[in-house]
Motif scaffolding. Structure first.
Motif, mmCIF file in Angstrom:
data_model
loop_
_atom_site.group_PDB
_atom_site.id
_atom_site.type_symbol
_atom_site.label_atom_id
_atom_site.label_comp_id
_atom_site.label_asym_id
_atom_site.label_seq_id
_atom_site.Cartn_x
_atom_site.Cartn_y
_atom_site.Cartn_z
ATOM 1 N N LEU A 205 1.001 -1.197 0.116
ATOM 2 C CA LEU A 205 -0.021 0.113 0.292
ATOM 3 C C LEU A 205 1.196 1.197 0.286
ATOM 4 N N PHE A 206 2.173 1.408 0.608
ATOM 5 C CA PHE A 206 3.126 2.529 0.052
ATOM 6 C C PHE A 206 3.416 2.710 -0.682
ATOM 7 N N VAL A 207 3.549 1.606 -1.268
ATOM 8 C CA VAL A 207 4.499 1.653 -2.703
ATOM 9 C C VAL A 207 3.423 2.498 -3.446
ATOM 10 N N ALA A 208 2.074 1.801 -3.324
ATOM 11 C CA ALA A 208 0.669 2.541 -4.381
ATOM 12 C C ALA A 208 0.868 3.638 -4.107
ATOM 13 N N VAL A 209 1.098 4.375 -2.881
ATOM 14 C CA VAL A 209 0.945 6.250 -2.701
ATOM 15 C C VAL A 209 2.419 6.650 -3.544
ATOM 16 N N ASN A 210 3.286 5.934 -3.742
ATOM 17 C CA ASN A 210 4.037 6.397 -4.360
ATOM 18 C C ASN A 210 4.231 6.559 -5.770
ATOM 19 N N LEU A 211 3.447 5.481 -5.960
ATOM 20 C CA LEU A 211 3.458 5.281 -8.017
ATOM 21 C C LEU A 211 2.356 6.987 -8.200
ATOM 22 N N ALA A 212 1.391 6.456 -7.226
ATOM 23 C CA ALA A 212 0.159 7.880 -7.544
ATOM 24 C C ALA A 212 0.985 9.109 -7.868
ATOM 25 N N ARG A 213 1.110 8.841 -6.727
ATOM 26 C CA ARG A 213 2.212 10.823 -6.995
ATOM 27 C C ARG A 213 3.150 10.652 -7.577
ATOM 28 N N HIS A 214 3.888 9.471 -7.742
ATOM 29 C CA HIS A 214 4.793 9.131 -9.287
ATOM 30 C C HIS A 214 4.050 9.818 -10.525
ATOM 31 N N ALA A 215 3.213 9.935 -10.598
ATOM 32 C CA ALA A 215 1.815 9.206 -11.538
ATOM 33 C C ALA A 215 1.217 10.981 -11.472
ATOM 34 N N GLY A 216 2.115 11.580 -10.617
ATOM 35 C CA GLY A 216 0.500 12.832 -10.715
ATOM 36 C C GLY A 216 -0.596 12.284 -10.017
ATOM 37 N N VAL A 217 -1.541 11.577 -10.051
ATOM 38 C CA VAL A 217 -2.353 10.873 -9.791
ATOM 39 C C VAL A 217 -2.832 11.212 -8.414
ATOM 40 N N ASP A 218 -3.965 11.361 -7.847
ATOM 41 C CA ASP A 218 -4.768 11.860 -6.085
ATOM 42 C C ASP A 218 -4.859 10.784 -6.059
ATOM 43 N N PHE A 219 -3.993 10.067 -4.753
ATOM 44 C CA PHE A 219 -4.501 8.546 -4.118
ATOM 45 C C PHE A 219 -5.916 8.199 -3.950
ATOM 46 N N ALA A 220 -6.477 9.968 -3.325
ATOM 47 C CA ALA A 220 -7.622 9.430 -2.733
ATOM 48 C C ALA A 220 -9.013 9.496 -3.988
ATOM 49 N N ARG A 221 -8.793 10.522 -4.361
ATOM 50 C CA ARG A 221 -9.556 10.469 -6.021
ATOM 51 C C ARG A 221 -9.558 9.188 -6.796
ATOM 52 N N ALA A 222 -8.434 8.796 -6.791
ATOM 53 C CA ALA A 222 -7.917 6.903 -7.521
ATOM 54 C C ALA A 222 -8.899 6.207 -7.226
ATOM 55 N N LEU A 223 -8.699 6.269 -5.430
ATOM 56 C CA LEU A 223 -9.525 4.717 -5.027
ATOM 57 C C LEU A 223 -10.891 5.007 -4.901
ATOM 58 N N LYS A 224 -10.947 6.569 -5.362
ATOM 59 C CA LYS A 224 -13.489 7.224 -4.970
ATOM 60 C C LYS A 224 -13.254 6.447 -6.379
ATOM 61 N N HIS A 225 -13.277 6.636 -7.295
ATOM 62 C CA HIS A 225 -13.222 6.022 -8.856
ATOM 63 C C HIS A 225 -13.629 4.158 -8.440
ATOM 64 N N ALA A 226 -12.290 4.076 -8.167
ATOM 65 C CA ALA A 226 -12.296 2.721 -7.901
ATOM 66 C C ALA A 226 -13.918 2.538 -7.320
ATOM 67 N N ASN A 227 -14.055 2.507 -6.168
ATOM 68 C CA ASN A 227 -14.740 2.071 -5.756
ATOM 69 C C ASN A 227 -16.181 2.620 -6.663
ATOM 70 N N ALA A 228 -16.089 3.713 -6.679
ATOM 71 C CA ALA A 228 -17.513 4.470 -7.486
ATOM 72 C C ALA A 228 -17.768 2.808 -8.246
ATOM 73 N N LYS A 229 -16.906 2.187 -9.624
ATOM 74 C CA LYS A 229 -16.884 1.493 -10.366
ATOM 75 C C LYS A 229 -16.984 0.191 -10.135
ATOM 76 N N PHE A 230 -16.677 0.299 -8.588
ATOM 77 C CA PHE A 230 -16.894 -1.670 -8.512
ATOM 78 C C PHE A 230 -18.767 -1.088 -7.717
ATOM 79 N N GLU A 231 -19.877 -0.115 -7.416
ATOM 80 C CA GLU A 231 -20.087 -0.560 -6.653
ATOM 81 C C GLU A 231 -20.987 -0.337 -7.912
ATOM 82 N N ARG A 232 -20.992 0.107 -8.997
ATOM 83 C CA ARG A 232 -21.544 0.284 -10.064
ATOM 84 C C ARG A 232 -22.392 -0.452 -10.911
ATOM 85 N N ARG A 233 -20.841 -1.314 -10.974
ATOM 86 C CA ARG A 233 -20.553 -2.879 -12.282
ATOM 87 C C ARG A 233 -21.559 -3.989 -10.483
#
Length: 270
Positions: A205-233
């Motif tokens: 999980l720590f490395v996943a946060v680091n990967l998001a940082r290097h990608a310029g991706v907001d970790f919380a926002r990305a996880l929120k989108h993943a949660n929404a996608k899972f719930e929708r499907r």
């Protein structure tokens, strides 16, 4: 009362005091303490962020009120114990904002935002020293523990990067992620105790946060989108199963996977 009545902050403070009145108040409110209210405070902060994310400004007004109530609640409990009151809270934050913005409320000037950020950190360090906090020269000094752990991980990584302890780009981070996943698999294969799995999964999980940082991706926002996608499907899976005359729980895993794939395919076509 008339629907035209406009309540003020003073009214809210009085309402909270009445709710906490041991004789005339609400039994639930009276029995609460700082530790029992703290989770609600965090939850309401997330509700504010959610309303902003949805651009629901009417809901934002409501959620900001809920968050303000949390501040008032804590201040009332502190007042009852003779610790401080709401006015003290307002004074403290006002004083802090003026102190930390000498370029606005004083005659200090900064060359750019980077210089302002460094000055901000220096001011905070002086404030900690004035409070009697132990001197700490570490680059990680001052990273708060009172925040979600993923966010603390991000700030620790950002601080470490200021002294050069960072990967140059995302590629070695992905390699590290694969390495950490392999270590988790090894622990599973070895029948490792729960503590070992917790430790290794934490590294992932720590490395996943680091990967998001290097990608310029907001970790919380990305996880929120993943949660929404899972719930929708998942909800679509339930509907597909119902259309076939059975609840989703009546299907075995293979059948459920087929429904999941159908839900995904529908989204791609949409």
């Amino acid at each position: 009362m008339s629907t035209e009545t406009r309540y003020s902050l003073d009214d809210l403070l009085a309402i909270m005091a009445r709710l906490r009145d041991p004789e005339r108040g609400c039994p639930w409110d009276v029995k609460q303490d700082f530790s029992t209210i703290a989770p609600y405070t965090v939850e309401e902060a997330y509700e504010v962020a959610d309303a902003i994310d949805r651009h629901d400004w009417h809901d934002l007004q409501d959620e900001l009120g809920d968050l303000l109530l949390q501040v008032v609640f804590h201040a009332q409990m502190a007042k009852e114990q003779g610790l401080f009151d709401f006015d003290d809270v307002a004074h403290t934050i006002s004083d802090k904002m003026r102190r930390r913005h000498p370029h606005v409320f004083g005659d200090v000037t900064y060359a750019d935002l980077d210089e302002q950020k460094r000055a901000w950190d220096e001011i905070k360090a002086r404030e900690r020293a004035a409070k009697g906090a132990a001197h700490d020269d570490s680059a990680l000094s001052g990273v708060s523990r009172g925040q979600p752990e993923w966010q603390r991980a991000l700030k620790l990584q950002q601080r470490a990067a200021t002294v050069g302890f960072d990967w140059p780009d995302h590629r070695p981070v992905i390699d590290k992620l694969h390495e950490e996943l392999a270590e988790v698999q090894a622990e599973f294969d070895a029948g490792a105790p729960h503590a070992r799995l917790e430790d290794e999964i934490g590294d992932v999980l720590f490395v996943a946060v680091n990967l998001a940082r290097h990608a310029g991706v907001d970790f919380a926002r990305a996880l929120k989108h993943a949660n929404a996608k899972f719930e929708r499907r998942f909800r679509r899976m339930e509907q597909l199963a119902a259309d076939e005359g059975e609840p989703l729980s009546a299907s075995d895993l293979a059948a459920q996977e087929a429904l999941w794939q159908r839900a995904k395919a529908e989204e791609r076509k949409a």
